[in-house]
Structures are given as structure tokens and as C-alpha cells.
Scaffold this motif. Structure first.
Motif, mmCIF file in Angstrom:
data_model
loop_
_atom_site.group_PDB
_atom_site.id
_atom_site.type_symbol
_atom_site.label_atom_id
_atom_site.label_comp_id
_atom_site.label_asym_id
_atom_site.label_seq_id
_atom_site.Cartn_x
_atom_site.Cartn_y
_atom_site.Cartn_z
ATOM 1 N N TYR A 1 25.328 -23.553 9.158
ATOM 2 C CA TYR A 1 26.074 -23.721 10.397
ATOM 3 C C TYR A 1 27.525 -23.330 10.154
ATOM 4 C CZ TYR A 1 22.043 -26.659 11.625
ATOM 5 O OH TYR A 1 20.776 -27.135 11.853
ATOM 6 N N ARG A 2 28.033 -22.486 11.029
ATOM 7 C CA ARG A 2 29.442 -22.088 10.897
ATOM 8 C C ARG A 2 30.311 -23.189 11.513
ATOM 9 N NH1 ARG A 2 30.983 -17.017 9.629
ATOM 10 N NH2 ARG A 2 33.217 -16.592 9.785
ATOM 11 N N SER A 3 30.271 -24.330 10.876
ATOM 12 C CA SER A 3 30.990 -25.509 11.371
ATOM 13 C C SER A 3 30.896 -26.582 10.295
ATOM 14 C CB SER A 3 30.351 -26.024 12.668
ATOM 15 O OG SER A 3 29.062 -26.570 12.419
ATOM 16 N N ALA A 4 31.366 -27.774 10.633
ATOM 17 C CA ALA A 4 31.281 -28.896 9.684
ATOM 18 C C ALA A 4 29.881 -29.512 9.649
ATOM 19 C CB ALA A 4 32.307 -29.962 10.049
ATOM 20 N N ARG A 5 28.959 -29.011 10.471
ATOM 21 C CA ARG A 5 27.578 -29.522 10.446
ATOM 22 C C ARG A 5 26.910 -29.138 9.126
ATOM 23 N NH1 ARG A 5 23.988 -31.774 13.795
ATOM 24 N NH2 ARG A 5 25.374 -31.634 15.596
ATOM 25 N N ASP A 6 26.127 -30.053 8.606
ATOM 26 C CA ASP A 6 25.514 -29.920 7.286
ATOM 27 C C ASP A 6 24.075 -29.429 7.397
ATOM 28 O OD1 ASP A 6 24.840 -30.245 4.603
ATOM 29 O OD2 ASP A 6 24.635 -32.424 4.728
ATOM 30 N N PHE A 7 23.734 -28.396 6.638
ATOM 31 C CA PHE A 7 22.321 -28.038 6.518
ATOM 32 C C PHE A 7 21.752 -28.474 5.172
ATOM 33 C CE2 PHE A 7 18.798 -25.463 5.021
ATOM 34 C CZ PHE A 7 17.887 -25.683 6.043
ATOM 35 N N LEU A 8 22.473 -28.252 4.091
ATOM 36 C CA LEU A 8 21.936 -28.532 2.755
ATOM 37 C C LEU A 8 21.623 -30.007 2.533
ATOM 38 C CD1 LEU A 8 24.036 -26.225 0.394
ATOM 39 C CD2 LEU A 8 21.666 -25.941 1.105
ATOM 40 N N GLY A 9 22.277 -30.897 3.278
ATOM 41 C CA GLY A 9 21.977 -32.324 3.172
ATOM 42 C C GLY A 9 22.814 -33.072 2.158
ATOM 43 N N HIS A 10 23.360 -32.358 1.192
ATOM 44 C CA HIS A 10 24.118 -32.971 0.100
ATOM 45 C C HIS A 10 25.311 -33.764 0.626
ATOM 46 C CE1 HIS A 10 26.602 -32.991 -3.620
ATOM 47 N NE2 HIS A 10 25.460 -32.856 -4.276
ATOM 48 N N GLY A 11 26.056 -33.181 1.562
ATOM 49 C CA GLY A 11 27.251 -33.852 2.098
ATOM 50 C C GLY A 11 26.910 -35.069 2.937
ATOM 51 N N THR A 12 25.856 -34.963 3.747
ATOM 52 C CA THR A 12 25.401 -36.115 4.547
ATOM 53 C C THR A 12 25.006 -37.256 3.627
ATOM 54 O OG1 THR A 12 24.630 -34.619 6.292
ATOM 55 C CG2 THR A 12 23.682 -36.837 6.254
ATOM 56 N N HIS A 13 24.305 -36.924 2.553
ATOM 57 C CA HIS A 13 23.829 -37.916 1.587
ATOM 58 C C HIS A 13 24.999 -38.627 0.908
ATOM 59 C CE1 HIS A 13 21.450 -39.543 -1.782
ATOM 60 N NE2 HIS A 13 20.370 -39.281 -1.069
#
Length: 552
Positions: free
Chosen positions: A182-194
Motif C-alpha cells: 500500500y502506498r500509504s501507512a497501511r501495513d501489508f507485511l503484518g510486521h508493523g501491526t504485530h
């Protein structure tokens, strides 16, 4: 891309500082316009420096200037990829005293430098009773692809920025086709959310991974505010973070008003000098402002001297176990039982087979596969130096195997979330027993593997995990690093529901909570504790905070 570091900001005015950067850069370009075109970031809020597209001759000339502290190439750094808070003593039990994390943290902002955030996760929803955002906060939520600040941000998630210039200069435009991002602060990889939910996620009941590890999920400082700085971007499922973007995030975060920074990334030695490292420069200026910066130590153990992020003014965190295990029963021919470790949610039934049937010398690697198919077979493989279980997984999956039993040294059997192929981890002794049973059987034994269970309080813990990077520091051996260890094995935390838990395209499972292991997971545990301490003792320096964490 080179980073030119000029030290403390002498002008205390971002506009004047940026003009000064162009002036310095113009000395190595034919015109001021060329200088402006070459610059990626002007670091002008919290310290002074810039990143620009330069050749080696231009970089050398700049490095010789008296006003320049250092010039260095912008390298790419990598990510160091529930029950843990109870284990650390931060319980939710209110029978005796009100838990510290219930009463503290609302005035503290935790900055997460990572892959972004999934803002809809329950971990980042504001809870009733949450006070207004602290007046000291100067940060923003930046709009971007599938990220609307009005919907994404609230009194819990109070800041979100993303940094792409360094990444795109290094790797070209962000590739979205076949490479979800995502060309934004939205997370795809999941690492940052975790990591964000581990440090400061809100309290969420009944979190689990398909019923495994069920309990109440929360961060160490569940009332603290979260500000996300997306500096790492996915390339084929691997997070890459350029130093030009990292320095830009530090420059903004220190100006925004964060109190603690959690950063789970690094570069394997050889290490750069402190004044030629984005993480060390950024954390140095953070320390000057009273901001505690927590880094992961890296996952290059158990050999010595591979520890990363060793600056004396920041915290460096190793990874250790907690007292939770996931025993998984293996039954052979309905009369012989042995316990392994795994995270399996469905029963598996097939025939047990020896690796030597499918792999030359019984070494389970793709290069040793003899092209025989292992359909319907659970293959028993043994560790050999250089053969990690991930290699065996790929080999057995390619041979169409049903499952893998991987026998490895006693220090290594750690359950993991597997999609490639269901994998049971046993120690060498258990593997030998299974192998002998197989050898003595007239026909291939029937093997039945039950869904994993969750057991608490039976495992000796904490012990430092084999993969956690060890000291001494290769650049400053007189300064002991890592500073401390924290839970880093099978940590259950928030996950983007549109991202497979294993990141494998073949994995069609969707989850809101996922298990992850690594010093990336231990780092936000210490960040959460640091946020609580900052709330209780707002006058403490980063050194006092580090001392309290290490000595109590």
C-alpha cells in the motif's frame, strides 16, 4: 543515495536549515537547480542533514568539508522478524492492586518504526474513557492509498506517516503488481501491526490463532498512544528499509513529540561507525531530547559478535522464551506416542516415511531430492549443519509430502506457524526413537498427528533463544550488548486480516491474530515497559529508564 550528516541543527528553523542544505549541496553541482533535483530529504526538524543522489566523487568532496560530520551510503536494513505480559508480571489481575498499565500511559506516545499499521485492528481502537490527545503532540496522520486519516486515526492511533523516497531511489517505483503493498501507512507485511500491538495495543479479549494461544491480547502500555512511521516496504514478502527513509522518520518523530521509539530492524555486521549509521544518529538525537529508543538485537545467533544496534545511548533487546508451549501429539500405529512442538489446528493422518527414501543420504534439501513422490507420507528429517527446517519444508513440499517431522538439537525445537507443510519439531533424542521405531516396522507405520494444545507454566523460562544475536559488540566491545532480553518466541499479536499468516501466496487463511518469533517481537516488549516507566517517571532520562529496566 548518500546521507550527509551535519550534526546539531544550528538554525532552529526548518526553512533556513533546508536552504543551507541546498547551499552546501550546490558546491558539488553545476547549479542550484541540479542540487535541488538531487536531494531526497532535507532533515531539518530535529537535527541537520540531507540525503541526495550523489556520485562517489561528490560524496568525497562533501565529506572533506569542515561543516560535515559524516557522509555515508544509504544502505538497506532488514526487519528482525498475550501470554508474554503475564509472564513478565504485568498482569490484568485486579484482585490485589490496580495494575500499573491500567492507570498509566495515556500521556505517552510510542513511535513504531516498521511496515505500517492495520488501523481497523481492535488493538488500535480507542477505548471508553480515553482522554484527548496530549497537547504536546505535533504529529499528523498522512493520507494515502486505502488510508483515510479521518477513519484510520483516533485517540489511540494518533499519528501515521510513510517514507518512500529512499526506497524508490534504490529499487525503482513501488511495484504493486504481484507484490502486494500500500502506498500509504497501511501495513501489508503484518510486521508493523504485530509490533505496534505488542508495545501499546488496546486490551482485546478472546484473541487466538484458530483457538491456539487463546487469551486477552494487549500491549505493555495499553493506554499509551501509538504513532506509526512506515519506513519498511515489502519486496516478495521481505521488508526492506533504506537508511535515507529511516533518518527522515527520526527527524519527524522527534519533532512530532514521541516519548519512546520502537525499532525492529538492523544490518548484519560488519557494523558502520556510530556517526555513519542512520539508527545510531537518529537515536543519539532522540536521547538528547529525553526519548528512549529501543532496538532489536538481530536474529544471527548463536555465534558470538553478531549483535546489531549497539550504540550506548539506546536499548538493545535479545529474544528469549516464555513459559508457554504448544505440545502436539504424534501417535504411531495407535500404540506408540511421542510429543513434539507445533502450531497445527487440524488433525493429520498418513504413513510415516524415512527421508532416505526420497533424499540422497537422507538430507532433506531440494538438491538431494531423488524425484520420488512422498504423497500421503509424513517424512522424518534430521538436522545437519547448514540444514534448517525451512529448507526441509521446501524439499518435502516439493516431493508432495503430507507433513514433516524435523528432529533438531535440544535448543532448537520451536513451534512455528507453517503453511508450506505441517511441521512438527522434536529433539534429536525423540527423532532417534521415532527413526528406530520406523526401522523396526515391517511396513510404514500409520502416523496420526493431533491439533496442537496450549500449555502454560510447564516450560523452564526465560532462556535466550538460539537465533538471538549475541555480543560482544563488534564495533565497541567494551560496551556490553545486548542490554536485556524479552519474550520473542511465538508472540501472539494483531495481524492484517488480508495478509496470509505465513505471507505465502499459497496460504489462503485469513486471521486477525498471528504468531511471530524474533528479536523484532522482543523489542516492542521493552518499548511497552519503557512507555509505562515514562508515564510514571516523566522526568527520567533514557539512561535512567534503561538502568531501571536492566536492574529490576
Amino acid at each position: 543515495v548518500y546521507i550527509v550528516y551535519l550534526g546539531i541543527n544550528q538554525f532552529h528553523d526548518p526553512i533556513l536549515t533546508s536552504k543551507f542544505h541546498i547551499q552546501v549541496l550546490s558546491d558539488v553541482f553545476a547549479s542550484e537547480e541540479d542540487a535541488k533535483r538531487s536531494i531526497l530529504y532535507s532533515y531539518s526538524n530535529s537535527f541537520s542533514g540531507f540525503s541526495a543522489k550523489l556520485n562517489s566523487s561528490q560524496a568525497t568532496i562533501l565529506a572533506r568539508m569542515d561543516k560535515v560530520v559524516s557522509v555515508f551510503r544509504s544502505k538497506t536494513l532488514k526487519l528482525h522478524t498475550t501470554r508474554s505480559w503475564d509472564f513478565l508480571g504485568l498482569t490484568l489481575d485486579e484482585t490485589r492492586v490496580t495494575p500499573m498499565e491500567f492507570t498509566n500511559g495515556q500521556d505517552v506516545v510510542v513511535g513504531i518504526f516498521d511496515t505500517g499499521v492495520w488501523p481497523e485492528s481492535e488493538s488500535f481502537q480507542e477505548k471508553p474513557g480515553m482522554r484527548p490527545i496530549p497537547s504536546s503532540w505535533k504529529g499528523v496522520c498522512v493520507e494515502g492509498e486505502k488510508f483515510e486519516p479521518a477513519k484510520a486515526c483516533n485517540r489511540k492511533l494518533i499519528g501515521a506517516r510513510y517514507y518512500l523516497k529512499g526506497f524508490e531511489q534504490e529499487y525503482g517505483p513501488l511495484n504493486m503488481s504481484g507484490n502486494p503493498e500500500y502506498r500509504s501507512a497501511r501495513d501489508f507485511l503484518g510486521h508493523g501491526t504485530h509490533t505496534a500491538s505488542t508495545a501499546a495495543g488496546s486490551i482485546v479479549k478472546n484473541a487466538s490463532f484458530f483457538g491456539i494461544g487463546q487469551g486477552t491480547a494487549r500491549g505493555g502500555a495499553p493506554w499509551a498512544r501509538v504513532a506509526v512511521y512506515k519506513i519498511c516496504w515489502g519486496i516478495n514478502g521481505v521488508g526492506s528499509c533504506t537508511e535515507a527513509d529511516i533518518v527522515a522518520a527520526f527527524d519527524d518523530a522527534l519533532h512530532d513529540g514521541v516519548h519512546v521509539i520502537s525499532a525492529s530492524f538492523g544490518a548484519t555486521p560488519p557494523l558502520s561507525p556510530f556517526f555513519a549509521s542512520s539508527a545510531d544518529i537518529g537515536s543519539f538525537h532522540a536521547m538528547q531530547l529525553g526519548i528512549t529508543v529501543v532496538f532489536s538485537a538481530g536474529n544471527d545467533g548463536p555465534e558470538p559478535s553478531l549483535v546489531q544496534n549497539v550504540a550506548p545511548w539506546s536499548l538493545c533487546v535479545a529474544a528469549s522464551t516464555i513459559d508457554r508451549s504448544f505440545p502436539t501429539e504424534i501417535v504411531l500405529d495407535r500404540n506408540f506416542t511421542i510429543m513434539g512442538q507445533s502450531i497445527i489446528s487440524k488433525e493429520i493422518k498418513g504413513r510415516l516415511a524415512n527421508a532416505i527414501t526420497y533424499f540422497v543420504d537422507g538430507v532433506c534439501s531440494l538438491g538431494n531430492w531423488n524425484k520420488k513422490l512422498a504423497t500421503g507420507r509424513v517424512v522424518l528429517c534430521f538436522y545437519t549443519p547448514g540444514l534448517v527446517y525451512e529448507i526441509a519444508q521446501v524439499a518435502v513440499k516439493t516431493a508432495k509430502g503430507l507433513g514433516l517431522i524435523f528432529a533438531e538439537p535440544f535448543t532448537k525445537p520451536i513451534a512455528d506457524v507453517d503453511d508450506d507443510i505441517p511441521t512438527l519439531h522434536v529433539d534429536i533424542n525423540q527423532g532417534t526413537i521415532i527413526g528406530n521405531y520406523l526401522a523396526e516396522s515391517l511396513k510404514l507405520p500409520v502416523v496420526q498427528i493431533s491439533p496442537s494444545k496450549t500449555i502454560i507454566g510447564k516450560s523452564p523460562a526465560p532462556t535466550v533463544v538460539y537465533f538471538s544475536s549475541r555480543g560482544p559488540s563488534s564495533i565497541s566491545p567494551d560496551i556490553l550488548k545486548p542490554d536485556i532480553t524479552a519474550p520473542g518466541i511465538n508472540i501472539l499479536a494483531a495481524w492484517p486480516p488480508q495478509t496470509p499468516p505465513t505471507l505465502q501466496p499459497s496460504d489462503d487463511r485469513l486471521v486477525r491474530w498471528n504468531f511471530q518469533s524474533g528479536t523484532s517481537m522482543s523489542c516492542p516488549h521493552v518499548s511497552g515497559v519503557g512507555a509505562l516507566l515514562k508515564s510514571v517517571h516523566p522526568g527520567w532520562s533514557p539512561a535512567a529508564t534503561r538502568s531501571a529496566i536492566m536492574t529490576t
